[in-house]
Design a protein around this motif. Structure first.
Motif, PDB file in Angstrom:
ATOM      1  N   GLU A  43       1.009   4.018  -3.029  1.00 35.22           N
ATOM      2  CA  GLU A  43       0.778   5.444  -2.781  1.00 35.22           C
ATOM      3  C   GLU A  43       1.940   6.283  -3.316  1.00 35.22           C
ATOM      4  OE1 GLU A  43      -1.175   8.832  -1.937  1.00 35.22           O
ATOM      5  OE2 GLU A  43      -1.989   6.803  -1.960  1.00 35.22           O
ATOM      6  N   ASP A  99       0.833  -1.211   0.000  1.00 34.88           N
ATOM      7  CA  ASP A  99       0.000   0.000   0.000  1.00 34.88           C
ATOM      8  C   ASP A  99       0.864   1.255   0.000  1.00 34.88           C
ATOM      9  OD1 ASP A  99      -2.310  -1.517  -0.007  1.00 34.88           O
ATOM     10  OD2 ASP A  99      -2.664  -1.313   2.154  1.00 34.88           O
ATOM     11  N   ARG A 154       1.462   6.489  -7.043  1.00 40.20           N
ATOM     12  CA  ARG A 154       0.359   7.428  -7.375  1.00 40.20           C
ATOM     13  C   ARG A 154       0.817   8.879  -7.277  1.00 40.20           C
ATOM     14  NH1 ARG A 154      -3.662   4.136  -4.005  1.00 40.20           N
ATOM     15  NH2 ARG A 154      -4.521   2.745  -5.560  1.00 40.20           N
ATOM     16  N   LYS A 155       1.534   9.195  -6.195  1.00 36.51           N
ATOM     17  CA  LYS A 155       2.024  10.568  -6.013  1.00 36.51           C
ATOM     18  C   LYS A 155       2.995  10.952  -7.126  1.00 36.51           C
ATOM     19  CE  LYS A 155       1.477  10.916  -1.025  1.00 36.51           C
ATOM     20  NZ  LYS A 155       2.173  10.979   0.272  1.00 36.51           N
TER      21      LYS A 155
END
Length: 167
Positions: A153, A149, A156-157
């Motif tokens: 993340e 996870d 994604r950033k």
């Protein structure tokens, strides 16, 4: 590229019925060949690319890294020329399988790498009259489930960052 994709699709359909663990003698030959390929990179020897089929494909860890052999060679040249080492992969486990006629061989391996930690890879090898050649190799970073996870993340950033080279 279309020919290779058609071959890979045919393999996915037919290999489960044809798959067999490679006999010990063939596994030993494949291990020596793939270990030699990794050793060529570890010592920045351009012979690394000669072990790939002319129509061979290399898929790296970045989603932009999908190359046919000659494009991969051009991209990687900066890591090989004048260097002592390009990258270092050491297999800690390798499973080897073969088609019924022994002409197609595929493998998966766990790797210790100098710069990315633990990785996993899979490959397809063709046996020719001249020896083995790598048709397809895909490298991936082994991300523990406990941190997946967090990694997701971070990706994604990075993808959302304006001006990011990630597409």
């Amino acid at each position: 590229m279309k020919r290779l994709l058609a071959l890979m699709a045919a393999l996915l359909i037919t290999l489960p019925a044809m798959a067999a663990n490679a006999d010990p003698a063939l596994k030993k030959q494949v291990d020596a060949f793939v270990d030699s390929w990794h050793d060529d990179a570890a010592h920045a020897r351009m012979a690394y690319f000669d072990k790939m089929a002319p129509d061979g494909v290399y898929i790296g860890t970045d989603r932009s890294e999908l190359w046919q052999r000659d494009a991969f060679k051009a991209w990687a040249r900066k890591y090989f020329e004048g260097k002592k080492s390009a990258w270092s992969f050491k297999a800690t486990r390798r499973n080897v399988y073969t088609s019924g006629d022994g002409k197609l061989i595929w493998f998966d391996e766990l790797l210790d790498t100098a710069n990315m930690g633990h990785c996993m890879a899979s490959g397809v090898i063709r046996k020719t009259d001249k020896g083995f050649e790598i048709l397809h190799y895909q490298l991936s970073m082994a991300v523990p489930n406990e941190v997946a996870d967090q990694v997701t993340e971070l990706v994604r950033k990075a993808e959302a960052t304006p001006g990011s080279a990630i597409h």
